[in-house]
Design a protein around this motif. Structure first.
Motif, PDB file in Angstrom:
ATOM      1  N   GLU A  34       0.871  -1.177   0.000  1.00 58.69           N
ATOM      2  CA  GLU A  34       0.000   0.000   0.000  1.00 58.69           C
ATOM      3  C   GLU A  34       0.908   1.228   0.000  1.00 58.69           C
ATOM      4  N   ASP A  38      -4.868   3.983   3.992  1.00 60.59           N
ATOM      5  CA  ASP A  38      -6.201   3.896   3.385  1.00 60.59           C
ATOM      6  C   ASP A  38      -6.185   3.802   1.861  1.00 60.59           C
ATOM      7  N   SER A  39      -5.029   3.531   1.281  1.00 60.88           N
ATOM      8  CA  SER A  39      -5.009   3.255  -0.162  1.00 60.88           C
ATOM      9  C   SER A  39      -5.208   1.755  -0.340  1.00 60.88           C
ATOM     10  N   ASN A  40      -5.499   1.356  -1.530  1.00 65.22           N
ATOM     11  CA  ASN A  40      -5.740  -0.055  -1.797  1.00 65.22           C
ATOM     12  C   ASN A  40      -4.538  -0.691  -2.471  1.00 65.22           C
ATOM     13  N   SER A  41      -4.120  -1.808  -1.940  1.00 65.25           N
ATOM     14  CA  SER A  41      -3.080  -2.614  -2.574  1.00 65.25           C
ATOM     15  C   SER A  41      -3.710  -3.379  -3.734  1.00 65.25           C
ATOM     16  N   GLN A 139      -5.871   0.462 -12.293  1.00 68.16           N
ATOM     17  CA  GLN A 139      -5.199   0.694 -11.019  1.00 68.16           C
ATOM     18  C   GLN A 139      -4.192  -0.414 -10.727  1.00 68.16           C
TER      19      GLN A 139
END
Length: 183
Positions: A34, A38-41, A139
């Motif tokens: 990450e 609060d970001s998405n892996s 993404q």
């Protein structure tokens, strides 16, 4: 409309292949990275996509696309224990999608299906999901590229090779085919 159905299958296959090719370049630990709180892996994005696919495409024509058994918020918790488990889940989601759309006929495209009680034609529902999956696949690819840096193998035309690529394409006769046929 028959060409729409074959084209949409190829589009979904293309986005699945971009994910597959990204996973091939990464370790499981890299997929869990990450970049900010609060970001998405990649693992979390995959878990979300799989949850969405299973919910949307299970009994696609007869049940609401937001299933009672889906727990969307849990999709944003990384619980994968290995790359192999993640890839098996990824394939399970895509298999569910392809099992739902490959049997569709032109006459199905104007049928109304529901997602959270909102009516969509089958065409609208397919387009909605294609946009959603391409967004998240982008993404995944972008994160993979950030993680690998200079060791990233391009999944499209590498920087600086556009002229070479175009020269090769324009050296052939005009044909009617899907852009993914040569990939």
């Amino acid at each position: 409309m028959e060409s729409y159905l074959s084209s949409i299958i190829k589009q979904f296959e293309y986005y699945k292949s971009l994910g597959d090719k990204t996973f091939n370049q990464l370790s499981f630990e890299e997929m869990q990275k990450e970049f900010a709180e609060d970001s998405n892996s990649i693992t979390i994005i995959v878990k979300h996509l799989v949850g969405n696919m299973l919910s949307r495409w299970t009994n696609f024509l007869t049940e609401d696309g937001e299933k009672e058994w889906r727990h969307r918020d849990a999709e944003f918790l990384d619980t994968y224990i290995s790359k192999e488990v993640l890839i098996a889940d990824w394939n399970k989601g895509w298999d569910c999608l392809f099992n739902a759309i490959k049997p569709l006929k032109e006459t199905d495209l104007e049928r109304i299906i529901y997602i959270r009680n909102q009516g969509h034609t089958v065409t609208e529902a397919i387009n909605r999901q294609l946009a959603h999956y391409s967004y998240h696949t982008g993404q995944i690819v972008f994160l993979g590229k950030l993680i690998k840096g200079k060791n990233w193998t391009s999944l499209s035309i590498p920087k600086g090779d556009s002229s070479k690529y175009n020269k090769e394409k324009f050296s052939k006769e005009k044909t009617r085919k899907h852009f993914t046929d040569d990939l």
